[in-house]
Design a protein around this motif. Structure first.
Motif, PDB file in Angstrom:
ATOM      1  N   GLU A  18       0.825  -1.203   0.000  1.00  7.77           N
ATOM      2  CA  GLU A  18       0.000   0.000   0.000  1.00  7.77           C
ATOM      3  C   GLU A  18       0.866   1.264   0.000  1.00  7.77           C
ATOM      4  O   GLU A  18       0.386   2.356  -0.275  1.00  7.77           O
ATOM      5  CB  GLU A  18      -0.978   0.011   1.192  1.00  7.77           C
ATOM      6  CG  GLU A  18      -0.329   0.148   2.544  1.00  7.77           C
ATOM      7  CD  GLU A  18       0.249  -1.150   3.121  1.00  7.77           C
ATOM      8  OE1 GLU A  18       0.843  -1.069   4.218  1.00  7.77           O
ATOM      9  OE2 GLU A  18       0.127  -2.223   2.502  1.00  7.77           O
ATOM     10  N   LYS A  19       2.161   1.091   0.259  1.00 10.54           N
ATOM     11  CA  LYS A  19       3.105   2.216   0.242  1.00 10.54           C
ATOM     12  C   LYS A  19       4.098   2.141  -0.909  1.00 10.54           C
ATOM     13  O   LYS A  19       4.763   3.126  -1.204  1.00 10.54           O
ATOM     14  CB  LYS A  19       3.888   2.254   1.555  1.00 10.54           C
ATOM     15  CG  LYS A  19       3.044   2.494   2.768  1.00 10.54           C
ATOM     16  CD  LYS A  19       3.874   2.438   4.019  1.00 10.54           C
ATOM     17  CE  LYS A  19       2.988   2.575   5.239  1.00 10.54           C
ATOM     18  NZ  LYS A  19       3.723   2.334   6.473  1.00 10.54           N
ATOM     19  N   THR A  20       4.242   0.975  -1.548  1.00  8.30           N
ATOM     20  CA  THR A  20       5.338   0.771  -2.505  1.00  8.30           C
ATOM     21  C   THR A  20       4.915   0.424  -3.929  1.00  8.30           C
ATOM     22  O   THR A  20       5.743   0.449  -4.835  1.00  8.30           O
ATOM     23  CB  THR A  20       6.261  -0.358  -2.019  1.00  8.30           C
ATOM     24  OG1 THR A  20       5.527  -1.601  -2.024  1.00  8.30           O
ATOM     25  CG2 THR A  20       6.828  -0.089  -0.644  1.00  8.30           C
ATOM     26  N   ALA A  21       3.662   0.077  -4.145  1.00  7.98           N
ATOM     27  CA  ALA A  21       3.224  -0.505  -5.426  1.00  7.98           C
ATOM     28  C   ALA A  21       3.132   0.520  -6.554  1.00  7.98           C
ATOM     29  O   ALA A  21       2.867   1.703  -6.338  1.00  7.98           O
ATOM     30  CB  ALA A  21       1.871  -1.188  -5.249  1.00  7.98           C
ATOM     31  N   GLY A  22       3.303   0.020  -7.769  1.00 11.29           N
ATOM     32  CA  GLY A  22       3.165   0.848  -8.962  1.00 11.29           C
ATOM     33  C   GLY A  22       1.798   1.499  -9.057  1.00 11.29           C
ATOM     34  O   GLY A  22       1.664   2.638  -9.506  1.00 11.29           O
ATOM     35  N   GLU A  23       0.768   0.770  -8.631  1.00 15.87           N
ATOM     36  CA  GLU A  23      -0.586   1.317  -8.613  1.00 15.87           C
ATOM     37  C   GLU A  23      -0.660   2.579  -7.754  1.00 15.87           C
ATOM     38  O   GLU A  23      -1.273   3.578  -8.148  1.00 15.87           O
ATOM     39  CB  GLU A  23      -1.551   0.256  -8.069  1.00 15.87           C
ATOM     40  CG  GLU A  23      -2.964   0.733  -7.865  1.00 15.87           C
ATOM     41  CD  GLU A  23      -3.848  -0.305  -7.174  1.00 15.87           C
ATOM     42  OE1 GLU A  23      -5.070  -0.179  -7.305  1.00 15.87           O
ATOM     43  OE2 GLU A  23      -3.325  -1.230  -6.509  1.00 15.87           O
ATOM     44  N   VAL A  24      -0.035   2.540  -6.605  1.00  7.91           N
ATOM     45  CA  VAL A  24      -0.052   3.681  -5.680  1.00  7.91           C
ATOM     46  C   VAL A  24       0.725   4.855  -6.269  1.00  7.91           C
ATOM     47  O   VAL A  24       0.259   5.999  -6.223  1.00  7.91           O
ATOM     48  CB  VAL A  24       0.541   3.278  -4.301  1.00  7.91           C
ATOM     49  CG1 VAL A  24       0.550   4.459  -3.351  1.00  7.91           C
ATOM     50  CG2 VAL A  24      -0.227   2.112  -3.719  1.00  7.91           C
TER      51      VAL A  24
ATOM     52  N   ALA B  11       2.785   1.199 -13.052  1.00  8.17           N
ATOM     53  CA  ALA B  11       3.008   2.647 -12.964  1.00  8.17           C
ATOM     54  C   ALA B  11       2.872   3.311 -14.319  1.00  8.17           C
ATOM     55  O   ALA B  11       2.202   4.343 -14.448  1.00  8.17           O
ATOM     56  CB  ALA B  11       4.389   2.933 -12.370  1.00  8.17           C
ATOM     57  N   PHE B  12       3.490   2.750 -15.346  1.00  9.21           N
ATOM     58  CA  PHE B  12       3.554   3.415 -16.652  1.00  9.21           C
ATOM     59  C   PHE B  12       2.546   2.858 -17.661  1.00  9.21           C
ATOM     60  O   PHE B  12       1.823   3.621 -18.292  1.00  9.21           O
ATOM     61  CB  PHE B  12       4.983   3.372 -17.193  1.00  9.21           C
ATOM     62  CG  PHE B  12       5.938   4.099 -16.290  1.00  9.21           C
ATOM     63  CD1 PHE B  12       5.916   5.481 -16.206  1.00  9.21           C
ATOM     64  CD2 PHE B  12       6.839   3.413 -15.490  1.00  9.21           C
ATOM     65  CE1 PHE B  12       6.771   6.170 -15.350  1.00  9.21           C
ATOM     66  CE2 PHE B  12       7.700   4.080 -14.641  1.00  9.21           C
ATOM     67  CZ  PHE B  12       7.665   5.462 -14.570  1.00  9.21           C
ATOM     68  N   GLY B  13       2.479   1.546 -17.812  1.00 12.07           N
ATOM     69  CA  GLY B  13       1.461   0.966 -18.690  1.00 12.07           C
ATOM     70  C   GLY B  13       0.064   1.262 -18.163  1.00 12.07           C
ATOM     71  O   GLY B  13      -0.878   1.466 -18.935  1.00 12.07           O
ATOM     72  N   GLY B  14      -0.066   1.325 -16.844  1.00 12.66           N
ATOM     73  CA  GLY B  14      -1.346   1.640 -16.216  1.00 12.66           C
ATOM     74  C   GLY B  14      -1.864   3.028 -16.544  1.00 12.66           C
ATOM     75  O   GLY B  14      -3.058   3.295 -16.424  1.00 12.66           O
TER      76      GLY B  14
ATOM     77  N   ILE C 259      11.997  -1.039 -20.249  1.00 10.39           N
ATOM     78  CA  ILE C 259      10.835  -1.812 -19.797  1.00 10.39           C
ATOM     79  C   ILE C 259       9.624  -0.900 -19.655  1.00 10.39           C
ATOM     80  O   ILE C 259       8.517  -1.258 -20.080  1.00 10.39           O
ATOM     81  CB  ILE C 259      11.133  -2.546 -18.472  1.00 10.39           C
ATOM     82  CG1 ILE C 259      12.165  -3.661 -18.707  1.00 10.39           C
ATOM     83  CG2 ILE C 259       9.848  -3.120 -17.863  1.00 10.39           C
ATOM     84  CD1 ILE C 259      12.695  -4.291 -17.433  1.00 10.39           C
ATOM     85  N   ALA C 260       9.795   0.272 -19.072  1.00 12.13           N
ATOM     86  CA  ALA C 260       8.672   1.204 -18.909  1.00 12.13           C
ATOM     87  C   ALA C 260       8.078   1.562 -20.264  1.00 12.13           C
ATOM     88  O   ALA C 260       6.844   1.545 -20.441  1.00 12.13           O
ATOM     89  CB  ALA C 260       9.127   2.449 -18.161  1.00 12.13           C
ATOM     90  N   HIS C 261       8.923   1.858 -21.234  1.00 12.09           N
ATOM     91  CA  HIS C 261       8.421   2.202 -22.568  1.00 12.09           C
ATOM     92  C   HIS C 261       7.782   0.995 -23.258  1.00 12.09           C
ATOM     93  O   HIS C 261       6.779   1.146 -23.964  1.00 12.09           O
ATOM     94  CB  HIS C 261       9.535   2.803 -23.427  1.00 12.09           C
ATOM     95  CG  HIS C 261       9.851   4.208 -23.040  1.00 12.09           C
ATOM     96  ND1 HIS C 261       8.983   5.254 -23.254  1.00 12.09           N
ATOM     97  CD2 HIS C 261      10.927   4.741 -22.424  1.00 12.09           C
ATOM     98  CE1 HIS C 261       9.508   6.374 -22.805  1.00 12.09           C
ATOM     99  NE2 HIS C 261      10.696   6.090 -22.282  1.00 12.09           N
ATOM    100  N   GLU C 262       8.330  -0.178 -23.028  1.00 13.87           N
ATOM    101  CA  GLU C 262       7.745  -1.406 -23.577  1.00 13.87           C
ATOM    102  C   GLU C 262       6.338  -1.618 -23.016  1.00 13.87           C
ATOM    103  O   GLU C 262       5.416  -1.994 -23.741  1.00 13.87           O
ATOM    104  CB  GLU C 262       8.656  -2.587 -23.208  1.00 13.87           C
ATOM    105  CG  GLU C 262       8.099  -3.947 -23.475  1.00 13.87           C
ATOM    106  CD  GLU C 262       8.966  -5.026 -22.831  1.00 13.87           C
ATOM    107  OE1 GLU C 262       8.476  -5.703 -21.905  1.00 13.87           O
ATOM    108  OE2 GLU C 262      10.129  -5.172 -23.236  1.00 13.87           O
TER     109      GLU C 262
END
Length: 117
Positions: free
Chosen positions: A29-35, A69-72, A101-104
């Motif tokens: 809840e503190k570290t995830a890409g979603e957050v 984080a990025f694809g989301g 990877i982020a751009h992919e």
């Protein structure tokens, strides 16, 4: 507006970002890409002309964090790749693989978005 926002992930979000979703494991809840995406990145993109995400400071980003984080941004936040190409810069001073990877993941999310139009 001619604003540029730089987000230093390890300083403004968490020193060891990990996980895709809040529910992945205790602590996510503190570290995830979603957050990161929901609480920092979306607002930065909406409120600024350009956003630089600086991943420097951590060398163990997982694909799941980067994907969410990025694809989301495309899959869940409604951005398009064209918008992100204009506004978003991703950097890491030492590990280019994280940028790749982020751009992919952005590219893959855009491909899925287009097939569902």
């Amino acid at each position: 507006m001619n604003s540029i926002r730089t987000i230093k992930v390890t300083e403004e979000f968490h020193e060891r970002p990990k996980g895709r979703y809040i529910t992945d494991a205790p602590g996510c809840e503190k570290t995830a890409g979603e957050v990161f995406r929901k609480n920092i990145l979306v607002d930065a993109l909406n409120d600024n002309d350009a956003v630089i995400v600086d991943l420097t400071g951590y060398n163990r980003y997982g694909r799941s964090f980067l994907d969410e984080a990025f694809g989301g941004l495309i899959a869940r936040a409604g951005f398009t790749k064209a918008e992100l190409d204009k506004k978003l810069t991703i950097k890491h001073d030492f590990v280019d693989l994280f940028i790749e990877i982020a751009h992919e993941r952005i590219e893959a999310a855009e491909g899925k978005r287009r097939t569902h139009e």
